[in-house]
Design a protein around this motif. Sequence first.
Motif, PDB file in Angstrom:
ATOM      1  N   LEU A 175       0.939  -1.119   0.038  1.00  0.00           N
ATOM      2  CA  LEU A 175      -0.009  -0.053  -0.063  1.00  0.00           C
ATOM      3  C   LEU A 175       0.771   1.314  -0.047  1.00  0.00           C
ATOM      4  O   LEU A 175       1.856   1.357   0.988  1.00  0.00           O
ATOM      5  N   ARG A 176       0.464   2.455  -0.724  1.00  0.00           N
ATOM      6  CA  ARG A 176       1.350   3.594  -0.977  1.00  0.00           C
ATOM      7  C   ARG A 176       0.307   4.559  -0.027  1.00  0.00           C
ATOM      8  O   ARG A 176      -0.780   4.477   0.127  1.00  0.00           O
ATOM      9  N   ALA A 177       1.109   5.692   0.391  1.00  0.00           N
ATOM     10  CA  ALA A 177       0.405   6.590   1.450  1.00  0.00           C
ATOM     11  C   ALA A 177      -0.685   7.052   0.731  1.00  0.00           C
ATOM     12  O   ALA A 177      -1.898   7.554   1.019  1.00  0.00           O
ATOM     13  N   TYR A 178      -0.413   7.767  -0.760  1.00  0.00           N
ATOM     14  CA  TYR A 178      -1.580   8.224  -1.514  1.00  0.00           C
ATOM     15  C   TYR A 178      -2.861   7.566  -1.558  1.00  0.00           C
ATOM     16  O   TYR A 178      -3.961   8.262  -1.305  1.00  0.00           O
ATOM     17  N   GLU A 179      -2.570   6.332  -1.792  1.00  0.00           N
ATOM     18  CA  GLU A 179      -3.798   5.310  -1.945  1.00  0.00           C
ATOM     19  C   GLU A 179      -4.482   5.159  -0.655  1.00  0.00           C
ATOM     20  O   GLU A 179      -5.855   5.319  -0.505  1.00  0.00           O
TER      21      GLU A 179
END
Length: 196
Positions: free
Chosen positions: A157-161
Amino acid sequence: MNDGGEGTGRATRSKRADARRNEKTLLDAAAAIFVASGVDAPVRDIAARAGVGVGTIYRHFPTRSDLIIAVYRHQVEACAEAGPALLETSPTPHVALARWIDLFVDFLVTKHGLAGVLQSDNTGFEALHTYFLDRLVPVCTQLLDAAVASGEIRSELRAYELMRGVGNLCVGAESDPRYDARRLVGLLVAGLRGPN
């Protein structure tokens, strides 16, 4: 003989520090009222919570739009500063992430009224959105990376997501008392752990 220049300098710095504290008190009060009652809450409610007169608020923020933008920026900074502090004081990085997301949800509830206030100023809204991303995505990334490094959560998981997902869960929460966005966000954050 002392001409008083040094004392005047200290007095000026002290007044500036007092002014910053007073403004922070106003912005904290406005943010709390906006979270509880929305951005259309009466200014007198904000003044009462801050312990000041209505005129004081208008001296600092001549229009409601000025106040909302200042609260928005204040909350972005508070969220940005909270991330590293939570990593230092929380028992685990996952707990720090969950606590930060909780602060982020409060911010998002306040933010929803911003679009209506800035409708006529698309450039201003875009500039604030860029500021929001520039300040908060790196903080969320730091929290996620720490939780991944500790083995507490999955790494894909990426922060923006995550921030976008939390934002989507918060849409409409302020206008529907049957919808508990915070509970769903809590389930999302708990689900980051994945299967054991």
